[in-house]
Design a protein around this motif. Structure first.
Motif, PDB file in Angstrom:
ATOM      1  N   TYR A 220       6.720  21.260 -14.111  1.00 55.79           N
ATOM      2  CA  TYR A 220       6.776  19.899 -13.513  1.00 55.79           C
ATOM      3  C   TYR A 220       6.821  18.867 -14.619  1.00 55.79           C
ATOM      4  N   PHE A 221       6.224  19.256 -15.748  1.00 53.43           N
ATOM      5  CA  PHE A 221       6.526  18.086 -16.920  1.00 53.43           C
ATOM      6  C   PHE A 221       7.696  18.267 -17.475  1.00 53.43           C
ATOM      7  N   THR A 222       8.529  19.448 -17.658  1.00 49.63           N
ATOM      8  CA  THR A 222       9.819  19.533 -18.048  1.00 49.63           C
ATOM      9  C   THR A 222      10.772  18.804 -16.936  1.00 49.63           C
ATOM     10  N   ASP A 223      10.442  18.942 -15.777  1.00 50.02           N
ATOM     11  CA  ASP A 223      11.191  18.126 -14.698  1.00 50.02           C
ATOM     12  C   ASP A 223      11.070  16.703 -14.991  1.00 50.02           C
ATOM     13  N   ALA A 224       9.939  16.114 -15.348  1.00 50.24           N
ATOM     14  CA  ALA A 224       9.624  14.919 -15.709  1.00 50.24           C
ATOM     15  C   ALA A 224      10.406  14.242 -16.706  1.00 50.24           C
ATOM     16  N   LEU A 225      10.523  15.319 -17.804  1.00 48.77           N
ATOM     17  CA  LEU A 225      11.255  14.782 -19.140  1.00 48.77           C
ATOM     18  C   LEU A 225      12.603  14.790 -18.818  1.00 48.77           C
ATOM     19  N   ASN A 226      13.079  15.210 -17.739  1.00 48.26           N
ATOM     20  CA  ASN A 226      14.401  15.510 -17.331  1.00 48.26           C
ATOM     21  C   ASN A 226      14.990  14.161 -16.640  1.00 48.26           C
ATOM     22  N   VAL A 227      14.126  13.540 -16.014  1.00 43.90           N
ATOM     23  CA  VAL A 227      14.129  12.190 -15.349  1.00 43.90           C
ATOM     24  C   VAL A 227      13.712  11.182 -16.170  1.00 43.90           C
ATOM     25  N   SER A 228      13.017  11.268 -17.029  1.00 46.74           N
ATOM     26  CA  SER A 228      12.254  10.185 -17.923  1.00 46.74           C
ATOM     27  C   SER A 228      13.328   9.172 -18.779  1.00 46.74           C
ATOM     28  N   THR A 229      12.907   8.032 -18.707  1.00 41.91           N
ATOM     29  CA  THR A 229      13.653   7.193 -19.629  1.00 41.91           C
ATOM     30  C   THR A 229      13.076   7.189 -21.106  1.00 41.91           C
ATOM     31  N   LYS A 230      13.837   6.733 -22.022  1.00 45.38           N
ATOM     32  CA  LYS A 230      13.691   6.659 -23.300  1.00 45.38           C
ATOM     33  C   LYS A 230      12.151   6.092 -23.563  1.00 45.38           C
TER      34      LYS A 230
ATOM     35  N   ARG B  73       3.341  18.024 -21.727  1.00 46.44           N
ATOM     36  CA  ARG B  73       3.533  19.505 -21.891  1.00 46.44           C
ATOM     37  C   ARG B  73       3.185  20.147 -23.028  1.00 46.44           C
ATOM     38  N   GLY B  74       3.269  19.407 -24.136  1.00 43.54           N
ATOM     39  CA  GLY B  74       2.484  19.883 -25.241  1.00 43.54           C
ATOM     40  C   GLY B  74       1.099  20.235 -25.308  1.00 43.54           C
ATOM     41  N   ASN B  75       0.522  19.351 -24.547  1.00 44.09           N
ATOM     42  CA  ASN B  75      -0.934  19.930 -24.349  1.00 44.09           C
ATOM     43  C   ASN B  75      -1.203  21.071 -23.440  1.00 44.09           C
TER      44      ASN B  75
ATOM     45  N   ALA C 269       0.875  -1.221  -0.203  1.00 47.22           N
ATOM     46  CA  ALA C 269       0.189   0.186   0.199  1.00 47.22           C
ATOM     47  C   ALA C 269       0.922   1.200   0.047  1.00 47.22           C
ATOM     48  N   GLU C 270       1.931   1.228   0.572  1.00 57.84           N
ATOM     49  CA  GLU C 270       2.772   2.601   0.864  1.00 57.84           C
ATOM     50  C   GLU C 270       4.046   2.449  -0.285  1.00 57.84           C
ATOM     51  N   GLU C 271       3.948   1.378  -1.293  1.00 60.77           N
ATOM     52  CA  GLU C 271       5.004   1.457  -2.253  1.00 60.77           C
ATOM     53  C   GLU C 271       5.020   2.878  -3.038  1.00 60.77           C
ATOM     54  N   PRO C 272       6.453   3.382  -3.104  1.00 61.94           N
ATOM     55  CA  PRO C 272       6.446   4.496  -3.284  1.00 61.94           C
ATOM     56  C   PRO C 272       6.529   4.672  -4.975  1.00 61.94           C
ATOM     57  N   LYS C 273       6.095   5.890  -5.657  1.00 60.46           N
ATOM     58  CA  LYS C 273       5.774   6.027  -7.000  1.00 60.46           C
ATOM     59  C   LYS C 273       7.304   6.601  -7.268  1.00 60.46           C
ATOM     60  N   SER C 274       7.587   6.266  -8.703  1.00 62.12           N
ATOM     61  CA  SER C 274       8.807   6.754  -9.291  1.00 62.12           C
ATOM     62  C   SER C 274       8.842   8.325  -9.348  1.00 62.12           C
ATOM     63  N   GLU C 275       9.998   8.865  -9.457  1.00 58.33           N
ATOM     64  CA  GLU C 275       9.983  10.369  -9.580  1.00 58.33           C
ATOM     65  C   GLU C 275       9.313  10.765 -10.625  1.00 58.33           C
ATOM     66  N   PHE C 276       9.496  10.134 -11.700  1.00 58.92           N
ATOM     67  CA  PHE C 276       8.822  10.446 -13.048  1.00 58.92           C
ATOM     68  C   PHE C 276       7.064  10.451 -12.883  1.00 58.92           C
ATOM     69  N   ASP C 277       6.647   9.576 -12.404  1.00 57.41           N
ATOM     70  CA  ASP C 277       5.293   9.342 -12.079  1.00 57.41           C
ATOM     71  C   ASP C 277       4.511  10.547 -11.066  1.00 57.41           C
ATOM     72  N   GLU C 278       5.474  10.780 -10.159  1.00 55.78           N
ATOM     73  CA  GLU C 278       4.934  11.932  -9.008  1.00 55.78           C
ATOM     74  C   GLU C 278       5.171  13.110  -9.901  1.00 55.78           C
ATOM     75  N   LEU C 279       6.041  13.519 -10.547  1.00 48.96           N
ATOM     76  CA  LEU C 279       6.044  14.870 -11.083  1.00 48.96           C
ATOM     77  C   LEU C 279       4.994  14.957 -12.301  1.00 48.96           C
ATOM     78  N   ILE C 280       4.698  13.884 -13.017  1.00 43.97           N
ATOM     79  CA  ILE C 280       3.587  13.916 -13.997  1.00 43.97           C
ATOM     80  C   ILE C 280       2.261  14.189 -13.148  1.00 43.97           C
ATOM     81  N   ARG C 281       2.117  13.576 -11.973  1.00 43.18           N
ATOM     82  CA  ARG C 281       0.946  13.737 -11.141  1.00 43.18           C
ATOM     83  C   ARG C 281       0.611  15.126 -10.886  1.00 43.18           C
TER      84      ARG C 281
END
Length: 179
Positions: free
Chosen positions: A80-90, A100-102, A51-63
């Motif tokens: 936030y979306f730019t920060d998520a882009l910086n930590v995203s995988t391919k 971010r485009g939307n 129940a307490e499993e942490p989300k990834s940094e990417f998921d948290e920034l997107i949220r």
């Protein structure tokens, strides 16, 4: 005698009919209380960790970016979306670019929105065709809002790709001049 014969006949019929029906044994469970077996400490700890499993940094920034978007704080959302882009995988960078485009579309910043959708198309050919078709459709719709001749060059191709990928169907009024 007549009554005795009738009585024997009735008993015989009931016995024959009774043998044709299956016999069910029922038990009454009116006041029965069903309880679950007691949970061991290991099960409780495992359930708590799930129940307490942490989300990834990417998921948290997107949220957080989506929350800011819903609140109408588009600059914060873009951040936030730019920060998520910086930590995203391919594999998931396209999603940050799409979000971010939307947001740029909502801000009516056509150039930046078009740039993000172009980046999705050019760099993320491995994503699902539906998402790729969405990027083509958005870039084509944005091209309708500009007077740049370069945008017109790929607008018709984008509408064609969006139709091919299933993101645009039905009436051809939006791309009527694209043959």
């Amino acid at each position: 005698m007549r009554y005795l014969t009738s009585l024997l006949f009735l008993v015989f019929c009931l016995t024959v009919n009774a043998q044709n029906y299956p016999k069910y044994k029922t038990t009454r469970v009116k006041d029965t209380v069903f309880t679950q077996p007691e949970k061991t400490d290991e099960i409780i700890i495992a359930e708590t960790q799930l129940a307490e499993e942490p989300k990834s940094e990417f998921d948290e920034l997107i949220r957080k970016g989506k929350e800011a978007f819903k609140e109408g704080d588009y600059k914060k959302s873009v951040s936030y979306f730019t920060d998520a882009l910086n930590v995203s995988t391919k594999d998931n960078e396209w999603y940050a670019l799409q979000c971010r485009g939307n947001t740029y579309v909502a801000m009516t910043d056509v150039d930046k929105a078009s740039s993000d959708f172009t980046r999705i198309i050019e760099e993320n050919s491995t994503i699902h065709k539906g998402h790729l078709g969405y990027a083509h459709l958005m870039r084509a719709c944005l091209a309708l809002q500009t007077t740049d001749k370069e945008d017109d060059l790929y607008r018709c191709d984008d509408f064609k790709k969006a139709r091919e990928y299933g993101n645009l169907s039905g009436d051809k009024a939006i791309d009527a001049d694209c043959d």
